[in-house]
Design an enzyme around this catalytic site. Structure first.
Site, short mmCIF file in Angstrom:
data_model
loop_
_atom_site.label_atom_id
_atom_site.label_comp_id
_atom_site.label_asym_id
_atom_site.label_seq_id
_atom_site.Cartn_x
_atom_site.Cartn_y
_atom_site.Cartn_z
N LYS A 219 -6.45 18.21 -13.28
CA LYS A 219 -6.31 16.83 -13.74
C LYS A 219 -6.77 16.71 -15.21
O LYS A 219 -7.38 17.65 -15.75
CB LYS A 219 -7.11 15.91 -12.81
CG LYS A 219 -6.55 15.90 -11.36
CD LYS A 219 -7.39 15.05 -10.43
CE LYS A 219 -6.81 15.03 -9.01
NZ LYS A 219 -7.63 14.22 -8.08
N TYR B 247 1.31 9.87 -5.85
CA TYR B 247 0.22 9.26 -5.07
C TYR B 247 0.69 8.02 -4.31
O TYR B 247 -0.13 7.13 -4.02
CB TYR B 247 -0.94 8.90 -6.00
CG TYR B 247 -1.84 10.07 -6.37
CD1 TYR B 247 -2.49 10.83 -5.39
CD2 TYR B 247 -2.07 10.41 -7.70
CE1 TYR B 247 -3.32 11.89 -5.72
CE2 TYR B 247 -2.91 11.48 -8.04
CZ TYR B 247 -3.53 12.21 -7.04
OH TYR B 247 -4.37 13.26 -7.37
N PHE C 23 -8.32 1.32 -5.78
CA PHE C 23 -8.50 2.20 -6.95
C PHE C 23 -7.18 2.75 -7.49
O PHE C 23 -7.18 3.50 -8.46
CB PHE C 23 -9.45 3.36 -6.60
CG PHE C 23 -8.98 4.22 -5.44
CD1 PHE C 23 -8.05 5.24 -5.62
CD2 PHE C 23 -9.49 4.02 -4.16
CE1 PHE C 23 -7.63 6.03 -4.56
CE2 PHE C 23 -9.08 4.82 -3.08
CZ PHE C 23 -8.14 5.82 -3.29
N ARG D 52 -7.43 23.89 -0.24
CA ARG D 52 -8.27 22.70 -0.04
C ARG D 52 -9.74 23.09 0.13
O ARG D 52 -10.64 22.39 -0.32
CB ARG D 52 -7.80 21.90 1.19
CG ARG D 52 -6.36 21.37 1.07
CD ARG D 52 -6.28 20.03 0.41
NE ARG D 52 -6.88 18.97 1.20
CZ ARG D 52 -6.86 17.69 0.80
NH1 ARG D 52 -6.26 17.33 -0.35
NH2 ARG D 52 -7.42 16.77 1.54
N THR E 41 -13.30 15.59 -1.48
CA THR E 41 -12.81 14.63 -2.48
C THR E 41 -13.95 14.14 -3.38
O THR E 41 -13.79 14.04 -4.60
CB THR E 41 -12.15 13.43 -1.77
OG1 THR E 41 -11.16 13.94 -0.86
CG2 THR E 41 -11.49 12.50 -2.76
N ARG F 112 -14.81 21.56 -6.99
CA ARG F 112 -15.45 20.25 -7.20
C ARG F 112 -16.97 20.33 -7.05
O ARG F 112 -17.71 19.66 -7.77
CB ARG F 112 -14.85 19.21 -6.24
CG ARG F 112 -13.41 18.81 -6.61
CD ARG F 112 -12.77 18.01 -5.49
NE ARG F 112 -11.43 17.53 -5.81
CZ ARG F 112 -10.56 17.09 -4.91
NH1 ARG F 112 -10.89 17.07 -3.62
NH2 ARG F 112 -9.36 16.68 -5.28
N ASN G 226 -12.45 14.16 -10.37
CA ASN G 226 -12.71 15.34 -9.54
C ASN G 226 -11.88 16.57 -9.89
O ASN G 226 -11.68 17.46 -9.08
CB ASN G 226 -12.66 14.98 -8.04
CG ASN G 226 -11.32 14.46 -7.60
OD1 ASN G 226 -10.36 14.45 -8.38
ND2 ASN G 226 -11.22 14.03 -6.36
N HIS H 54 -6.32 18.69 -8.08
CA HIS H 54 -5.57 18.21 -6.92
C HIS H 54 -5.06 19.39 -6.12
O HIS H 54 -4.68 20.41 -6.69
CB HIS H 54 -4.36 17.37 -7.36
CG HIS H 54 -3.33 17.23 -6.27
ND1 HIS H 54 -3.46 16.30 -5.26
CD2 HIS H 54 -2.20 17.93 -5.99
CE1 HIS H 54 -2.43 16.44 -4.42
NE2 HIS H 54 -1.66 17.42 -4.84
N GLU I 237 5.68 18.00 -3.27
CA GLU I 237 5.06 17.85 -4.59
C GLU I 237 5.58 18.90 -5.58
O GLU I 237 5.80 18.58 -6.75
CB GLU I 237 3.53 17.93 -4.44
CG GLU I 237 2.99 16.71 -3.69
CD GLU I 237 1.54 16.83 -3.24
OE1 GLU I 237 0.88 17.84 -3.60
OE2 GLU I 237 1.06 15.93 -2.52
P1 GTP Z 1 -6.10 15.00 -4.28
O1 GTP Z 1 -6.12 16.49 -4.11
O2 GTP Z 1 -6.17 14.56 -5.72
O3 GTP Z 1 -4.97 14.36 -3.51
O4 GTP Z 1 -7.49 14.50 -3.65
P2 GTP Z 1 -7.89 14.40 -2.10
O5 GTP Z 1 -6.74 14.82 -1.24
O6 GTP Z 1 -9.18 15.11 -1.95
O7 GTP Z 1 -8.14 12.85 -1.94
P3 GTP Z 1 -7.07 11.66 -1.68
O8 GTP Z 1 -5.70 12.22 -1.56
O9 GTP Z 1 -7.61 10.82 -0.59
O10 GTP Z 1 -7.19 10.83 -3.04
C1 GTP Z 1 -6.45 11.22 -4.17
C2 GTP Z 1 -7.30 11.03 -5.41
O11 GTP Z 1 -7.54 9.64 -5.61
C3 GTP Z 1 -8.68 11.66 -5.35
O12 GTP Z 1 -8.71 13.01 -5.66
C4 GTP Z 1 -9.42 10.85 -6.39
O13 GTP Z 1 -9.11 11.32 -7.71
C5 GTP Z 1 -8.80 9.48 -6.20
N1 GTP Z 1 -9.63 8.68 -5.29
C6 GTP Z 1 -9.71 8.75 -3.95
N2 GTP Z 1 -10.60 7.87 -3.45
C7 GTP Z 1 -11.09 7.22 -4.54
C8 GTP Z 1 -12.06 6.19 -4.71
O14 GTP Z 1 -12.64 5.67 -3.75
N3 GTP Z 1 -12.31 5.79 -5.99
C9 GTP Z 1 -11.68 6.34 -7.07
N4 GTP Z 1 -11.96 5.91 -8.31
N5 GTP Z 1 -10.77 7.32 -6.95
C10 GTP Z 1 -10.48 7.74 -5.70
MG MG Z 2 -4.78 14.06 -1.47
#
Ligand code: GTP
Ligand code: MG
Length: 149
Positions: free
Chosen positions: A9, A49, A57, A85, A91, A102, A112, A115, A126
């Protein structure tokens, strides 16, 4: 064959973490089939997304992902989606185990650094979103016979 979409990212690029992040997948033994530095347009970020578009958010997430260049990667290998993962970690970087990307390199969910696709289906979806056909490479790594019996 299983494939996953991994992306450094904008914070990871700005903080100079690209090499470290690529290196972790490379050393693990997965096969890189696509790689580029890319400024993500807003519509692509929203499509990527889209499952999160009702979250509070979401606007900040789109702003974050489009705030600077990202590094897009396609990685291939049996079990690569779940393993990636695990390498990435939870996350919330404060909950992520030390040793994960992370866990080692970040402190906040909204920054973070990386992705990873959450299922083989989403991996294919994707990679199709972020790469054009001619940008992916099929090749046989010289080390293949030393990775699997
Ligand atoms: P990705 O690999 O980026 O998809 O992350 P993930 O699968 O671990 O988490 P998820 O798909 O639920 O969320 C996608 C992304 O949205 C996260 O990696 C964060 O960057 C962002 N995100 C998720 N939850 C929050 C939140 O509560 N606050 C904020 N600011 N960002 C969030
Ligand atoms: Mg995700």
């Amino acid at each position: 064959v299983e494939e996953t979409y991994i992306m450094v990212k904008p914070d990871g690029v700005q903080r100079g973490l690209v090499g470290d992040i690529i290196s972790r997948f490379e050393k693990k033994g997965f096969k890189l089939t696509g790689l580029k530095l890319f400024q993500c347009p807003k519509d692509l970020a929203e499509e990527h997304y889209k499952d999160l578009n009702s979250k509070p958010f979401f606007p900040k997430l789109i702003e974050y992902i489009t705030s600077g260049p990202v590094v897009c990667m396609a990685w291939e290998g049996a079990g690569v989606v779940a393993s990636a993962r695990k390498l990435i970690g939870s996350t919330d970087p404060l909950q992520a185990e030390p040793g994960t990307i992370r866990g080692d390199l970040a402190v906040q969910t909204g920054r973070n650094v990386v992705h990873g696709s959450d299922s083989p289906e989403n991996g294919k979806r994707e990679i199709g979103l972020w790469f054009k056909e001619g940008e992916l490479c099929q090749w046989t790594p010289a080390q293949a016979q030393w990775l699997r019996e």
